[in-house]
Design a protein around this motif. Sequence first.
Motif, PDB file in Angstrom:
ATOM      1  N   LEU A 193      57.363  99.608  37.953  1.00 42.48           N
ATOM      2  CA  LEU A 193      56.748  98.769  38.972  1.00 42.48           C
ATOM      3  C   LEU A 193      57.070  97.299  38.707  1.00 42.48           C
ATOM      4  CD1 LEU A 193      54.826  98.451  41.389  1.00 42.48           C
ATOM      5  CD2 LEU A 193      52.936  98.302  39.744  1.00 42.48           C
ATOM      6  N   ASP A 194      57.679  96.656  39.675  1.00 39.69           N
ATOM      7  CA  ASP A 194      57.971  95.223  39.584  1.00 39.69           C
ATOM      8  C   ASP A 194      56.777  94.473  40.171  1.00 39.69           C
ATOM      9  OD1 ASP A 194      58.902  92.612  39.790  1.00 39.69           O
ATOM     10  OD2 ASP A 194      60.957  93.245  40.197  1.00 39.69           O
ATOM     11  N   THR A 195      55.897  93.998  39.294  1.00 41.86           N
ATOM     12  CA  THR A 195      54.664  93.349  39.761  1.00 41.86           C
ATOM     13  C   THR A 195      54.947  92.040  40.489  1.00 41.86           C
ATOM     14  OG1 THR A 195      54.390  92.309  37.593  1.00 41.86           O
ATOM     15  CG2 THR A 195      53.255  94.393  37.961  1.00 41.86           C
ATOM     16  N   ARG A 196      56.035  91.375  40.142  1.00 41.40           N
ATOM     17  CA  ARG A 196      56.369  90.123  40.823  1.00 41.40           C
ATOM     18  C   ARG A 196      56.711  90.386  42.287  1.00 41.40           C
ATOM     19  NH1 ARG A 196      61.184  87.247  41.472  1.00 41.40           N
ATOM     20  NH2 ARG A 196      62.260  88.866  40.298  1.00 41.40           N
ATOM     21  N   VAL A 197      57.505  91.422  42.537  1.00 43.23           N
ATOM     22  CA  VAL A 197      57.852  91.774  43.910  1.00 43.23           C
ATOM     23  C   VAL A 197      56.617  92.272  44.661  1.00 43.23           C
ATOM     24  CG1 VAL A 197      59.222  93.324  45.362  1.00 43.23           C
ATOM     25  CG2 VAL A 197      60.237  92.308  43.312  1.00 43.23           C
ATOM     26  N   LEU A 198      55.820  93.099  43.996  1.00 43.55           N
ATOM     27  CA  LEU A 198      54.619  93.636  44.636  1.00 43.55           C
ATOM     28  C   LEU A 198      53.669  92.518  45.037  1.00 43.55           C
ATOM     29  CD1 LEU A 198      52.869  96.075  45.430  1.00 43.55           C
ATOM     30  CD2 LEU A 198      51.962  96.068  43.090  1.00 43.55           C
ATOM     31  N   THR A 199      53.452  91.576  44.124  1.00 44.84           N
ATOM     32  CA  THR A 199      52.540  90.471  44.420  1.00 44.84           C
ATOM     33  C   THR A 199      53.109  89.563  45.504  1.00 44.84           C
ATOM     34  OG1 THR A 199      51.768  90.493  42.132  1.00 44.84           O
ATOM     35  CG2 THR A 199      51.278  88.529  43.423  1.00 44.84           C
ATOM     36  N   GLY A 200      54.380  89.214  45.371  1.00 42.35           N
ATOM     37  CA  GLY A 200      54.990  88.322  46.351  1.00 42.35           C
ATOM     38  C   GLY A 200      54.987  88.907  47.751  1.00 42.35           C
ATOM     39  N   ALA A 201      55.374  90.179  47.873  1.00 39.66           N
ATOM     40  CA  ALA A 201      55.419  90.814  49.190  1.00 39.66           C
ATOM     41  C   ALA A 201      54.029  90.950  49.793  1.00 39.66           C
ATOM     42  CB  ALA A 201      56.080  92.184  49.080  1.00 39.66           C
ATOM     43  N   THR A 202      53.033  91.221  48.956  1.00 35.04           N
ATOM     44  CA  THR A 202      51.672  91.392  49.457  1.00 35.04           C
ATOM     45  C   THR A 202      51.090  90.079  49.951  1.00 35.04           C
ATOM     46  OG1 THR A 202      51.295  93.244  47.942  1.00 35.04           O
ATOM     47  CG2 THR A 202      49.359  92.180  48.892  1.00 35.04           C
ATOM     48  N   VAL A 203      51.225  89.021  49.149  1.00 34.68           N
ATOM     49  CA  VAL A 203      50.633  87.750  49.576  1.00 34.68           C
ATOM     50  C   VAL A 203      51.408  87.152  50.749  1.00 34.68           C
ATOM     51  CG1 VAL A 203      49.616  87.262  47.323  1.00 34.68           C
ATOM     52  CG2 VAL A 203      51.907  86.413  47.824  1.00 34.68           C
ATOM     53  N   LEU A 204      52.736  87.337  50.786  1.00 27.42           N
ATOM     54  CA  LEU A 204      53.497  86.821  51.921  1.00 27.42           C
ATOM     55  C   LEU A 204      53.202  87.642  53.180  1.00 27.42           C
ATOM     56  CD1 LEU A 204      55.463  84.701  52.897  1.00 27.42           C
ATOM     57  CD2 LEU A 204      57.348  86.235  52.313  1.00 27.42           C
ATOM     58  N   GLY A 205      52.967  88.944  53.006  1.00 26.97           N
ATOM     59  CA  GLY A 205      52.546  89.753  54.150  1.00 26.97           C
ATOM     60  C   GLY A 205      51.228  89.267  54.717  1.00 26.97           C
ATOM     61  N   LEU A 206      50.298  88.910  53.828  1.00 25.67           N
ATOM     62  CA  LEU A 206      49.032  88.334  54.273  1.00 25.67           C
ATOM     63  C   LEU A 206      49.274  87.016  55.004  1.00 25.67           C
ATOM     64  CD1 LEU A 206      45.933  88.099  54.282  1.00 25.67           C
ATOM     65  CD2 LEU A 206      46.089  87.093  52.004  1.00 25.67           C
ATOM     66  N   ALA A 207      50.194  86.186  54.476  1.00 25.06           N
ATOM     67  CA  ALA A 207      50.511  84.910  55.125  1.00 25.06           C
ATOM     68  C   ALA A 207      51.122  85.124  56.504  1.00 25.06           C
ATOM     69  CB  ALA A 207      51.467  84.107  54.254  1.00 25.06           C
ATOM     70  N   MET A 208      51.964  86.159  56.661  1.00 19.55           N
ATOM     71  CA  MET A 208      52.549  86.439  57.966  1.00 19.55           C
ATOM     72  C   MET A 208      51.482  86.829  58.969  1.00 19.55           C
ATOM     73  SD  MET A 208      56.096  88.443  56.996  1.00 19.55           S
ATOM     74  CE  MET A 208      56.531  88.678  58.717  1.00 19.55           C
ATOM     75  N   PHE A 209      50.522  87.645  58.534  1.00 15.88           N
ATOM     76  CA  PHE A 209      49.429  88.022  59.429  1.00 15.88           C
ATOM     77  C   PHE A 209      48.620  86.797  59.837  1.00 15.88           C
ATOM     78  CE2 PHE A 209      44.948  89.083  59.973  1.00 15.88           C
ATOM     79  CZ  PHE A 209      45.022  89.979  61.022  1.00 15.88           C
ATOM     80  N   ALA A 210      48.283  85.942  58.844  1.00 15.49           N
ATOM     81  CA  ALA A 210      47.511  84.744  59.141  1.00 15.49           C
ATOM     82  C   ALA A 210      48.283  83.794  60.048  1.00 15.49           C
ATOM     83  CB  ALA A 210      47.132  84.041  57.838  1.00 15.49           C
ATOM     84  N   THR A 211      49.594  83.667  59.817  1.00  9.77           N
ATOM     85  CA  THR A 211      50.427  82.795  60.648  1.00  9.77           C
ATOM     86  C   THR A 211      50.469  83.294  62.082  1.00  9.77           C
ATOM     87  OG1 THR A 211      51.802  82.207  58.744  1.00  9.77           O
ATOM     88  CG2 THR A 211      52.736  81.828  60.927  1.00  9.77           C
ATOM     89  N   LEU A 212      50.617  84.602  62.244  1.00 10.01           N
ATOM     90  CA  LEU A 212      50.620  85.178  63.587  1.00 10.01           C
ATOM     91  C   LEU A 212      49.285  84.931  64.276  1.00 10.01           C
ATOM     92  CD1 LEU A 212      52.163  86.927  65.672  1.00 10.01           C
ATOM     93  CD2 LEU A 212      51.119  88.934  64.611  1.00 10.01           C
ATOM     94  N   PHE A 213      48.198  85.115  63.543  1.00  5.73           N
ATOM     95  CA  PHE A 213      46.871  84.907  64.129  1.00  5.73           C
ATOM     96  C   PHE A 213      46.677  83.450  64.534  1.00  5.73           C
ATOM     97  CE2 PHE A 213      42.404  83.664  63.546  1.00  5.73           C
ATOM     98  CZ  PHE A 213      41.823  84.464  64.514  1.00  5.73           C
ATOM     99  N   LEU A 214      47.044  82.519  63.663  1.00 11.94           N
ATOM    100  CA  LEU A 214      46.903  81.103  63.991  1.00 11.94           C
ATOM    101  C   LEU A 214      47.770  80.731  65.188  1.00 11.94           C
ATOM    102  CD1 LEU A 214      46.934  79.567  60.382  1.00 11.94           C
ATOM    103  CD2 LEU A 214      44.968  79.778  61.910  1.00 11.94           C
ATOM    104  N   GLY A 215      48.980  81.301  65.246  1.00 11.35           N
ATOM    105  CA  GLY A 215      49.843  81.044  66.390  1.00 11.35           C
ATOM    106  C   GLY A 215      49.261  81.576  67.684  1.00 11.35           C
ATOM    107  N   VAL A 216      48.624  82.742  67.630  1.00  9.55           N
ATOM    108  CA  VAL A 216      47.989  83.308  68.820  1.00  9.55           C
ATOM    109  C   VAL A 216      46.836  82.430  69.284  1.00  9.55           C
ATOM    110  CG1 VAL A 216      46.579  85.244  69.642  1.00  9.55           C
ATOM    111  CG2 VAL A 216      48.697  85.678  68.401  1.00  9.55           C
ATOM    112  N   VAL A 217      46.032  81.945  68.343  1.00  8.26           N
ATOM    113  CA  VAL A 217      44.936  81.043  68.706  1.00  8.26           C
ATOM    114  C   VAL A 217      45.473  79.810  69.435  1.00  8.26           C
ATOM    115  CG1 VAL A 217      43.120  79.536  67.804  1.00  8.26           C
ATOM    116  CG2 VAL A 217      43.432  81.819  66.839  1.00  8.26           C
ATOM    117  N   LEU A 218      46.528  79.204  68.888  1.00  7.15           N
ATOM    118  CA  LEU A 218      47.126  78.033  69.530  1.00  7.15           C
ATOM    119  C   LEU A 218      47.680  78.391  70.903  1.00  7.15           C
ATOM    120  CD1 LEU A 218      48.052  75.084  69.415  1.00  7.15           C
ATOM    121  CD2 LEU A 218      50.105  75.847  68.210  1.00  7.15           C
TER     122      LEU A 218
END
Length: 286
Positions: free
Chosen positions: A58-83
Motif C-alpha cells: 500500500l502506497d500511503t502517499r498516493v492513497l492520502t493524496g488521491a483521497t484529499v484531492l478527491g475531497l477537494a474536487m467535490f468541494a470545488t464542484l460544490f462551490l462552483g455550483v453555488v456561484l
Amino acid sequence: MRAVRAIAGYAMRESLRRKVFLIVLVLTIGFLALYALGAWKAFQDTRAFASGTNTGNLDTRVLTGATVLGLAMFATLFLGVVLAVFLTLGVVRGDAERGLLQPLVVRPVGRSTLLVARFLAAGGVCGAYVAVVYAATVVITGLAGGWWPDRLVLPVLELAGAIVLVVALSLLGSVFLSATANGIAVFMLFGGGLVAGLLGQIGRAIHSHTLSSIGRISSWALPFEALYQDGLHAITEKTAGFTRFALDLGPFGGAQVGGWGLRLWAVAYLGIVGVLALAGFARRDL
C-alpha cells in the motif's frame, strides 16, 4: 457581438455591486486555508502510520493524496455550483418580475442575445473559478505531501465543463421558475445527481444491476455528475495494485471512466438545454 459584450459586462458589474465576488473570494480563501491545514496533517499522520505498521504494497502517499484531492474536487464542484446558481437563478423570470427585462429584450438587444450573453458571462466566470480553485488544491496537495495527480489537465477541464452544464440548466430553469424555486431546483438536481452516481458506484461494487442502472441513467440525464466522476478517475489513472483496490474502497476513489462518448454527449446536452432555453424564452410573455 457588441450587445453580447454589453450585457455580459452589465452582469459582471451587477455582481460586483452586490459584492458577490467579494464574498466568494473571502470564503474561497478560507476553504483553501483549511484544506492546506487538513492536507498537511493527513500526510503527516499517514507517514507516522506507515512507519509504525506493516502496510505491505500500500502506497500511503498516493492513497492520502488521491483521497484529499478527491475531497477537494467535490468541494470545488460544490462551490462552483453555488456561484453558478447565484449568478443565474433570476436571469429571466426574476428580472422580468422586477421589470428589468422589458426595456432590454425589445430593442436593440433581443431575447436570444440577452440569454447567450448571460450564459457566456456566468459560464466563463464559474469555469475560471473552478479551474483556479482546483489548480490551487493540486499545488497545495503537491507541496504538502509530494504527490501529484496522474493527469493534470483533464480533471480541470471536466470540472469546468460540469459547471458550465449547471449554468445552462440554471438558465433554463430561470425561464420557467421564480428565482427561489429555480435555486432550489438546481441544488436538488445537483444533489440528486451526486447521490445517483454514488448509488451506481455501490451497485458496481456489490454487483447490483438495479443500482448500476441508476448510476448509468443518471450519468446520461445529468452529465455534469459523470464528468466529475471521469475527472476523479483521471487523478489516479495510472495507479494499480493494492493501492488501486484501497482507493476504490474509499469515498472518492470509486470513480468511473467516461471517455469520449461522455464528452461528446455533454456537448450535445449543452446544445439541447440551450435550444430549450431559447425556445422557452421566445414564447414567454414578459
